[in-house]
Design a protein around this motif. Structure first.
Motif, PDB file in Angstrom:
ATOM      1  N   MET A 169     -19.311  34.369 -10.953  1.00 39.64           N
ATOM      2  CA  MET A 169     -19.842  33.013 -10.967  1.00 39.64           C
ATOM      3  C   MET A 169     -20.788  32.776  -9.798  1.00 39.64           C
ATOM      4  SD  MET A 169     -20.162  30.182 -12.518  1.00 39.64           S
ATOM      5  CE  MET A 169     -18.963  30.317 -13.817  1.00 39.64           C
ATOM      6  N   LEU A 170     -20.455  33.318  -8.623  1.00 40.63           N
ATOM      7  CA  LEU A 170     -21.330  33.182  -7.462  1.00 40.63           C
ATOM      8  C   LEU A 170     -22.685  33.825  -7.744  1.00 40.63           C
ATOM      9  CD1 LEU A 170     -21.930  32.407  -4.532  1.00 40.63           C
ATOM     10  CD2 LEU A 170     -20.806  34.534  -3.831  1.00 40.63           C
ATOM     11  N   THR A 171     -22.686  35.003  -8.315  1.00 38.07           N
ATOM     12  CA  THR A 171     -23.923  35.689  -8.659  1.00 38.07           C
ATOM     13  C   THR A 171     -24.747  34.868  -9.636  1.00 38.07           C
ATOM     14  OG1 THR A 171     -22.909  37.854  -8.283  1.00 38.07           O
ATOM     15  CG2 THR A 171     -24.883  37.809  -9.659  1.00 38.07           C
ATOM     16  N   LYS A 172     -24.088  34.291 -10.628  1.00 40.21           N
ATOM     17  CA  LYS A 172     -24.777  33.456 -11.618  1.00 40.21           C
ATOM     18  C   LYS A 172     -25.422  32.248 -10.951  1.00 40.21           C
ATOM     19  CE  LYS A 172     -23.828  30.970 -15.946  1.00 40.21           C
ATOM     20  NZ  LYS A 172     -23.962  29.554 -15.706  1.00 40.21           N
ATOM     21  N   GLN A 173     -24.684  31.577 -10.073  1.00 38.94           N
ATOM     22  CA  GLN A 173     -25.199  30.391  -9.415  1.00 38.94           C
ATOM     23  C   GLN A 173     -26.366  30.739  -8.479  1.00 38.94           C
ATOM     24  OE1 GLN A 173     -24.045  27.396 -10.556  1.00 38.94           O
ATOM     25  NE2 GLN A 173     -22.889  28.784 -11.856  1.00 38.94           N
ATOM     26  N   LEU A 174     -26.262  31.868  -7.776  1.00 38.14           N
ATOM     27  CA  LEU A 174     -27.350  32.309  -6.899  1.00 38.14           C
ATOM     28  C   LEU A 174     -28.618  32.579  -7.703  1.00 38.14           C
ATOM     29  CD1 LEU A 174     -25.357  34.662  -4.504  1.00 38.14           C
ATOM     30  CD2 LEU A 174     -26.471  32.511  -3.867  1.00 38.14           C
ATOM     31  N   LYS A 175     -28.475  33.223  -8.855  1.00 36.17           N
ATOM     32  CA  LYS A 175     -29.639  33.496  -9.705  1.00 36.17           C
ATOM     33  C   LYS A 175     -30.280  32.197 -10.185  1.00 36.17           C
ATOM     34  CE  LYS A 175     -28.328  38.055 -11.383  1.00 36.17           C
ATOM     35  NZ  LYS A 175     -27.907  38.866 -12.510  1.00 36.17           N
ATOM     36  N   GLY A 230     -36.063  27.679  -7.544  1.00 39.35           N
ATOM     37  CA  GLY A 230     -36.873  27.597  -6.341  1.00 39.35           C
ATOM     38  C   GLY A 230     -36.182  26.990  -5.134  1.00 39.35           C
ATOM     39  N   LEU A 231     -34.846  26.955  -5.153  1.00 36.77           N
ATOM     40  CA  LEU A 231     -34.097  26.377  -4.040  1.00 36.77           C
ATOM     41  C   LEU A 231     -33.693  27.402  -2.997  1.00 36.77           C
ATOM     42  CD1 LEU A 231     -31.925  23.949  -6.166  1.00 36.77           C
ATOM     43  CD2 LEU A 231     -33.769  23.315  -4.605  1.00 36.77           C
ATOM     44  N   ILE A 232     -33.521  28.644  -3.424  1.00 36.61           N
ATOM     45  CA  ILE A 232     -33.172  29.706  -2.476  1.00 36.61           C
ATOM     46  C   ILE A 232     -34.093  30.903  -2.687  1.00 36.61           C
ATOM     47  CG2 ILE A 232     -30.760  28.986  -2.318  1.00 36.61           C
ATOM     48  CD1 ILE A 232     -30.021  31.491  -3.937  1.00 36.61           C
TER      49      ILE A 232
END
Length: 106
Positions: A48-54, A60-62
């Motif tokens: 889930m963390l990987t999904k949210q980071l992508k 364009g936020l990170i």
């Protein structure tokens, strides 16, 4: 990210998701490697963390930086847009504390 009828909805659609706001708040403190984010948020699965980071990167936020090393090193940081929304998220954080106080007192 797609534009909504109301700018508030556009904003909420960009940050809604499992812990996206928390990820942005952590990155406001400085660039983090993936494993650092995993340790900071033990209640979210790595998938889930990987999904949210992508999704945050796509919106364009990170910014994701991959260093050509063995093993590869990946760092995440906020873009200018990610930094610009920090005050709004900080306000939401404070609002959340107010609601939590009310929940506890009930």
């Amino acid at each position: 990210m797609k534009k909504s009828y109301c700018p508030i909805d556009t904003f909420i659609n960009a940050i809604k998701g499992k812990r996206k706001g928390t990820i942005i708040l952590h990155l406001f403190q400085g660039t983090k490697r993936y494993n650092e984010l995993v340790k900071l948020m033990p209640d979210i699965s790595e998938r889930m963390l990987t999904k949210q980071l992508k999704e945050l990167e796509h919106d364009g936020l990170i910014k994701r930086t991959v260093f050509p090393e063995v093993p590869p090193r990946v760092e995440y940081s906020l873009t200018a847009l990610g930094k610009d929304i920090h005050p709004v998220l900080k306000g939401m954080y404070k609002g959340g504390l107010l609601f939590e106080e009310r929940i506890v007192s009930l």
